[in-house]
Scaffold this motif. Structure first.
Motif, PDB file in Angstrom:
ATOM      1  N   PHE A  53       0.825  -1.202   0.000  1.00 13.23           N
ATOM      2  CA  PHE A  53       0.000   0.000   0.000  1.00 13.23           C
ATOM      3  C   PHE A  53       0.863   1.257   0.000  1.00 13.23           C
ATOM      4  O   PHE A  53       0.537   2.241  -0.655  1.00 13.23           O
ATOM      5  CB  PHE A  53      -0.941   0.019   1.209  1.00 13.23           C
ATOM      6  CG  PHE A  53      -2.147  -0.847   1.035  1.00 13.23           C
ATOM      7  CD1 PHE A  53      -3.094  -0.562   0.064  1.00 13.23           C
ATOM      8  CD2 PHE A  53      -2.344  -1.948   1.841  1.00 13.23           C
ATOM      9  CE1 PHE A  53      -4.211  -1.362  -0.108  1.00 13.23           C
ATOM     10  CE2 PHE A  53      -3.460  -2.756   1.681  1.00 13.23           C
ATOM     11  CZ  PHE A  53      -4.396  -2.464   0.706  1.00 13.23           C
ATOM     12  N   ALA A  54       1.962   1.222   0.730  1.00 11.78           N
ATOM     13  CA  ALA A  54       2.809   2.408   0.852  1.00 11.78           C
ATOM     14  C   ALA A  54       3.538   2.734  -0.441  1.00 11.78           C
ATOM     15  O   ALA A  54       3.687   3.906  -0.795  1.00 11.78           O
ATOM     16  CB  ALA A  54       3.812   2.210   1.983  1.00 11.78           C
ATOM     17  N   THR A  55       4.004   1.717  -1.147  1.00 12.34           N
ATOM     18  CA  THR A  55       4.839   1.982  -2.317  1.00 12.34           C
ATOM     19  C   THR A  55       4.077   2.059  -3.630  1.00 12.34           C
ATOM     20  O   THR A  55       4.537   2.698  -4.568  1.00 12.34           O
ATOM     21  CB  THR A  55       5.943   0.914  -2.455  1.00 12.34           C
ATOM     22  OG1 THR A  55       5.326  -0.372  -2.543  1.00 12.34           O
ATOM     23  CG2 THR A  55       6.897   0.956  -1.290  1.00 12.34           C
ATOM     24  N   SER A  56       2.904   1.406  -3.703  1.00 19.13           N
ATOM     25  CA  SER A  56       2.200   1.363  -4.992  1.00 19.13           C
ATOM     26  C   SER A  56       1.826   2.752  -5.486  1.00 19.13           C
ATOM     27  O   SER A  56       2.012   3.074  -6.661  1.00 19.13           O
ATOM     28  CB  SER A  56       0.958   0.475  -4.906  1.00 19.13           C
ATOM     29  OG  SER A  56       0.055   0.984  -3.947  1.00 19.13           O
ATOM     30  N   SER A  57       1.317   3.613  -4.605  1.00 21.66           N
ATOM     31  CA  SER A  57       0.939   4.960  -5.049  1.00 21.66           C
ATOM     32  C   SER A  57       2.178   5.812  -5.351  1.00 21.66           C
ATOM     33  O   SER A  57       2.140   6.656  -6.251  1.00 21.66           O
ATOM     34  CB  SER A  57       0.029   5.642  -4.035  1.00 21.66           C
ATOM     35  OG  SER A  57       0.526   5.502  -2.749  1.00 21.66           O
ATOM     36  N   LEU A  58       3.268   5.587  -4.635  1.00 26.35           N
ATOM     37  CA  LEU A  58       4.516   6.303  -4.955  1.00 26.35           C
ATOM     38  C   LEU A  58       5.025   5.900  -6.339  1.00 26.35           C
ATOM     39  O   LEU A  58       5.437   6.752  -7.125  1.00 26.35           O
ATOM     40  CB  LEU A  58       5.591   6.014  -3.909  1.00 26.35           C
ATOM     41  CG  LEU A  58       5.487   6.727  -2.575  1.00 26.35           C
ATOM     42  CD1 LEU A  58       6.587   6.252  -1.640  1.00 26.35           C
ATOM     43  CD2 LEU A  58       5.553   8.227  -2.754  1.00 26.35           C
ATOM     44  N   TYR A  86       5.750   7.024 -12.062  1.00 28.01           N
ATOM     45  CA  TYR A  86       5.492   6.537 -13.415  1.00 28.01           C
ATOM     46  C   TYR A  86       4.722   7.580 -14.239  1.00 28.01           C
ATOM     47  O   TYR A  86       5.083   7.870 -15.381  1.00 28.01           O
ATOM     48  CB  TYR A  86       4.713   5.220 -13.356  1.00 28.01           C
ATOM     49  CG  TYR A  86       4.294   4.710 -14.713  1.00 28.01           C
ATOM     50  CD1 TYR A  86       5.221   4.138 -15.577  1.00 28.01           C
ATOM     51  CD2 TYR A  86       2.964   4.812 -15.128  1.00 28.01           C
ATOM     52  CE1 TYR A  86       4.841   3.685 -16.826  1.00 28.01           C
ATOM     53  CE2 TYR A  86       2.578   4.356 -16.376  1.00 28.01           C
ATOM     54  CZ  TYR A  86       3.516   3.794 -17.218  1.00 28.01           C
ATOM     55  OH  TYR A  86       3.130   3.347 -18.461  1.00 28.01           O
ATOM     56  N   LYS A  87       3.666   8.133 -13.653  1.00 24.54           N
ATOM     57  CA  LYS A  87       2.877   9.140 -14.376  1.00 24.54           C
ATOM     58  C   LYS A  87       3.705  10.394 -14.657  1.00 24.54           C
ATOM     59  O   LYS A  87       3.569  11.005 -15.710  1.00 24.54           O
ATOM     60  CB  LYS A  87       1.622   9.509 -13.574  1.00 24.54           C
ATOM     61  CG  LYS A  87       0.535   8.487 -13.678  1.00 24.54           C
ATOM     62  CD  LYS A  87      -0.745   9.006 -13.045  1.00 24.54           C
ATOM     63  CE  LYS A  87      -1.876   8.048 -13.304  1.00 24.54           C
ATOM     64  NZ  LYS A  87      -3.157   8.546 -12.823  1.00 24.54           N
ATOM     65  N   TYR A  88       4.558  10.759 -13.711  1.00 24.87           N
ATOM     66  CA  TYR A  88       5.406  11.938 -13.927  1.00 24.87           C
ATOM     67  C   TYR A  88       6.391  11.690 -15.069  1.00 24.87           C
ATOM     68  O   TYR A  88       6.610  12.562 -15.907  1.00 24.87           O
ATOM     69  CB  TYR A  88       6.138  12.317 -12.647  1.00 24.87           C
ATOM     70  CG  TYR A  88       7.041  13.506 -12.838  1.00 24.87           C
ATOM     71  CD1 TYR A  88       6.511  14.792 -12.929  1.00 24.87           C
ATOM     72  CD2 TYR A  88       8.421  13.343 -12.955  1.00 24.87           C
ATOM     73  CE1 TYR A  88       7.333  15.892 -13.120  1.00 24.87           C
ATOM     74  CE2 TYR A  88       9.253  14.436 -13.150  1.00 24.87           C
ATOM     75  CZ  TYR A  88       8.701  15.703 -13.230  1.00 24.87           C
ATOM     76  OH  TYR A  88       9.520  16.791 -13.424  1.00 24.87           O
ATOM     77  N   LYS A 136       5.250  14.167 -17.573  1.00 25.03           N
ATOM     78  CA  LYS A 136       5.986  15.321 -17.039  1.00 25.03           C
ATOM     79  C   LYS A 136       5.077  16.246 -16.207  1.00 25.03           C
ATOM     80  O   LYS A 136       5.370  17.400 -16.001  1.00 25.03           O
ATOM     81  CB  LYS A 136       6.655  16.136 -18.154  1.00 25.03           C
ATOM     82  CG  LYS A 136       7.680  15.365 -18.947  1.00 25.03           C
ATOM     83  CD  LYS A 136       8.806  14.872 -18.066  1.00 25.03           C
ATOM     84  CE  LYS A 136       9.826  14.082 -18.872  1.00 25.03           C
ATOM     85  NZ  LYS A 136      10.626  13.198 -18.086  1.00 25.03           N
ATOM     86  N   LYS A 137       3.949  15.689 -15.731  1.00 22.09           N
ATOM     87  CA  LYS A 137       3.055  16.416 -14.832  1.00 22.09           C
ATOM     88  C   LYS A 137       3.005  15.668 -13.510  1.00 22.09           C
ATOM     89  O   LYS A 137       2.875  14.441 -13.494  1.00 22.09           O
ATOM     90  CB  LYS A 137       1.643  16.515 -15.422  1.00 22.09           C
ATOM     91  CG  LYS A 137       1.558  17.433 -16.613  1.00 22.09           C
ATOM     92  CD  LYS A 137       0.131  17.504 -17.112  1.00 22.09           C
ATOM     93  CE  LYS A 137       0.057  18.408 -18.337  1.00 22.09           C
ATOM     94  NZ  LYS A 137      -1.294  18.444 -18.910  1.00 22.09           N
TER      95      LYS A 137
END
Length: 201
Positions: A152-157, A162-164, A168-169
């Motif tokens: 749970f802690a790392t998946s959103s990080l 990845y999205k950044y 680049k946002k």
């Protein structure tokens, strides 16, 4: 066992640590009014933290239902709500029956002491085997708990990075979709909300 280094006590160490951070005590003999008040304060803090996220999660779920969100999107928060209710029940009963739990632990320690001093080698062998099995169960349980929290802690990080890298946002993602009375994705609040959600988990 000859030096009376009790197997049960050794296996209870990690459970005592977890209980301590939950606001409970698995050691009835060394409790004073001060430690009872400290434990109750820790329990109430955890209760508030957990239930503030629970209320926000329920609100997100109900709001999603009203807006007609897909069932798949809504079920993302459902396990978290269920686990939060279970955590509340577990915490309530641990607090309510704390004295009885400590009595059972003390009885098991007395039984271990009696059998450790006895001359029946077969009883001692069985006791050592069963306590080793208990130790394995506790270790596996601890590993699974740590892996769940790390997931749970790392998946959103990882998703945020990845999205950044892709767009680049900076889109700050939290582990759970919970509604707060402020913008939880604002960089000023996001780290605190992130830690809050991980602790509540």
């Amino acid at each position: 066992m000859d030096n009376e280094a009790f197997l049960l006590e050794n296996h209870l160490k990690s459970l005592k640590l977890l209980a301590h951070y939950g606001g409970f005590s698995l050691d009835s003999k060394c409790r004073t009014l001060k430690t009872k008040l400290r434990d109750l304060s820790v329990y109430l803090l955890n209760f508030f933290w957990l239930n503030s996220d629970l209320v926000g999660g329920i609100y997100w779920f109900v709001d999603g239902l009203a807006k007609g969100n897909s069932l798949i999107a809504l079920t993302y928060i459902a396990p978290c709500i269920t686990y939060s209710f279970m955590a509340n029940c577990k915490g309530f009963f641990l607090l309510k029956y704390e004295f009885e739990i400590n009595e059972v632990i003390d009885s098991l320690k007395a039984l271990e002491l009696k059998n450790a001093r006895g001359k029946d080698k077969e009883k001692r062998r069985i006791m050592e085997e069963e306590t080793k099995f208990l130790g394995i169960v506790i270790k596996i349980s601890n590993v699974i708990n740590v892996l769940l929290v790390l997931t749970f802690a790392t998946s959103s990080l990882i998703l945020t990075v990845y999205k950044y890298m892709k767009t680049k946002k900076l889109d700050l993602i939290l582990p759970f979709p919970i509604v707060y009375p402020f913008d939880s994705h604002d960089i000023r609040y996001w780290p605190f909300v992130y830690i809050h959600q991980i602790w509540s988990d």
